[in-house]
Structures are given as structure tokens and as C-alpha cells.
Design a protein around this motif. Structure first.
Motif, PDB file in Angstrom:
ATOM      1  N   GLU A  40       0.853  -1.187   0.000  1.00  0.00           N
ATOM      2  CA  GLU A  40       0.000   0.000   0.000  1.00  0.00           C
ATOM      3  C   GLU A  40       0.889   1.237   0.000  1.00  0.00           C
ATOM      4  O   GLU A  40       1.641   1.475   0.950  1.00  0.00           O
ATOM      5  N   HIS A  73      -6.144   2.336   0.635  1.00  0.00           N
ATOM      6  CA  HIS A  73      -6.328   1.183   1.516  1.00  0.00           C
ATOM      7  C   HIS A  73      -7.378   0.225   0.955  1.00  0.00           C
ATOM      8  O   HIS A  73      -7.188  -1.007   0.990  1.00  0.00           O
ATOM      9  N   THR A 100       3.270  -1.277   3.938  1.00  0.00           N
ATOM     10  CA  THR A 100       2.967   0.110   3.600  1.00  0.00           C
ATOM     11  C   THR A 100       4.262   0.906   3.528  1.00  0.00           C
ATOM     12  O   THR A 100       5.169   0.705   4.338  1.00  0.00           O
TER      13      THR A 100
END
Length: 283
Positions: A40, A73, A100
Motif C-alpha cells: 500500500e 487502503h 505500507t
């Protein structure tokens, strides 16, 4: 020698389904566990560094930032579902890793993880927010593990059945062939090909010996030669692989890594610039 664990970087957006399906099918044929890496991309909050913003502007920027992070997300969760569905469809044992990071951190994250798997599968190009991220380069020279690079917009076979091995007797080519043996065993045809007059003959003469060695590993291999025609060697390799109707190209990853700069050899650079079939690389 066999692959027990394969890492696939799922990519983002439209990349994900083809990345996941190819990886799951390959893992199934090799009876390997598949791990999907879903990244992400984070968005940096630049308002923290701009003291000139008015409170109203800062509030609006924060709202937009929050909305963008929410969208990213949700996209990450969708990609995770795509991976899980592909793995289950092919009956592959699997796990999902969610990470992330901002775009500049992603190549290092993938490289660190790739060191812990037998092979990694990556897209030839990945972009985040308009930035092209050099994941292939970092993993090839930094992980010490082999990787398969998938083209972005070409049809992909179910699994490698006809494999073209670019052989010049060098260390990188030797490493790539050895690392690819678990995949080569699964293929119906493995064509070992040297481009003559492009490297010293004494090194190319080892092609027949390589075929003998591969047969000792239960690989159905044969040897051929292509005469160097003056075009860039990478282009000539790709054309020869297409004539064979190959669905995987195995070659050494030529080049070296400098501080924050990666330099490819000519053949590697040419092939990776616009791959037209999956490419197995090792360095």
C-alpha cells in the motif's frame, strides 16, 4: 533442488489479476507455497512542512489526504482478495503479506523480502502516483535470488512449457540456468541457444556440455546457435525466443550496482526495456 516458497509482488490496479494468476499457476506446477506481497503506497503529508498554509487550507489538504489514503487502503484490500482467490483457484498453499511505504521505500522492502524466498515474480514496470519504481533492478542486484519478470501487456501462458535459454558460458548465465532447473524440469522443450561471434568461441562451445548437464537433471534440453547479425544482442535474443514460440526466456542478469545507481549490461537492458514474454533472471 526444488522451489518450496515463491514470492509474488502483486502489483497494483490492473496488474494484480495477471500477476496473481501466473504466480499461482507456477506455484501449483512446482508444488510450492505462494506468498503474495501487497504493498500500500503511502501519501506524504506535506502540510506538516509548509508553515505558510492557512488553517482552512491545512484542513482542506488534510481532508483530501485522508480521502486518498482511504482509497489506497481499499485498493490494497481488493488486491489482497484477488491474490487469495487466485491461490485458492489453483489449490496452492498461500499467505498474504501487507506492507505500507512511500514509493521510494518500496524497492528496498521487496528486495529484503525476496532474499527469503526461492524465487520472486515481479512486473517489468511499476508506478506509484506517476513515479516509476525500480523494483526489478533492486531485487536482481540486491536480493541474491532469482526472479521472473512479467511483461505488462502480453498474453501469458499457463506455465512455462517451451523455454529459451540464452547461453554465453558466463557466470551470470550459469547462475541463471542452475537457479531455473526446477522450472526447466517441468518444460516440454528447453532450447539452449548461443549467439555465435558475439563471445569467444571457447566459452560458447560449452553449450553442448550444458545440455549434457541439464539432461543429468532430467531436463529435456537441446542446443542450437544463432549467428550474430549486428543488431543489439538483446533484440536478437528476443527474436530467436519468439521464433521458438517460447513462453519463458532464461538469461543471466548482467550489470552491477553502484551507490544508489544500477547499471545494466546491454543485453539485460534491451530485454527488460520492453519484454514480450516472461524473463527469468539471476545475477
Amino acid at each position: 533442488m526444488s522451489y518450496r516458497e515463491i514470492l509474488v509482488y502483486t502489483g497494483t490496479g490492473e496488474l494484480a489479476p495477471r500477476m496473481c494468476d501466473y504466480a499461482a499457476n507456477l506455484a501449483s506446477s512446482l508444488k510450492a507455497r505462494l506468498v503474495g506481497l501487497v504493498v500500500e503506497a503511502d501519501v506524504i503529508d506535506f502540510t506538516e512542512f509548509d508553515n505558510a498554509l492557512l488553517d482552512a487550507e491545512r484542513k482542506r489538504a488534510f481532508e483530501l489526504l485522508t480521502k486518498k489514503r482511504g482509497e489506497l487502503h481499499e485498493a490494497t484490500l481488493r488486491t489482497g482478495s484477488i491474490f487469495q482467490e487466485a491461490a485458492e483457484r489453483h489449490g496452492v498453499p498461500h499467505d498474504t503479506l501487507f506492507k505500507t511505504g512511500v514509493h521510494a521505500e518500496i524497492p528496498g522492502t521487496v528486495t529484503d523480502l525476496a532474499r527469503l524466498y526461492d524465487c520472486s515474480i515481479l512486473p517489468s514496470v511499476e508506478r506509484f502516483g506517476g513515479f516509476q519504481v525500480p523494483i526489478v533492478e533492486e531485487v536482481l542486484f540486491g536480493s541474491g535470488r532469482p526472479l521472473i519478470v512479467l511483461p505488462l501487456d502480453r498474453p501469458l501462458s499457463k506455465s512455462p512449457d517451451i523455454v529459451f535459454v540464452a547461453w554465453d558460458g558466463s557466470r551470470p548465465a550459469t547462475r541463471a540456468v542452475h537457479d531455473a532447473i526446477p522450472i526447466l524440469r517441468q518444460a516440454t522443450i528447453v532450447e539452449v541457444v548461443s549467439v555465435t561471434e558475439e563471445k569467444p568461441l571457447e566459452r560458447l562451445s560449452s553449450g553442448h556440455d550444458l545440455v549434457r548437464h541439464l539432461k543429468a537433471h532430467d531436463v529435456r534440453a537441446r542446443y542450437g546457435e544463432v549467428r550474430f547479425d549486428g543488431t543489439p544482442i538483446g533484440e536478437q535474443i528476443m527474436k530467436a525466443a519468439l521464433r521458438l514460440d517460447a513462453d519463458l526466456l532464461v538469461m543471466g542478469g548482467y550489470g552491477h550496482s553502484r551507490v544508489r545507481q544500477i547499471v545494466f549490461g546491454g543485453a539485460t537492458r534491451s530485454v527488460l526495456a520492453a519484454p514480450i514474454l516472461p524473463v527469468f533472471l539471476s545475477h
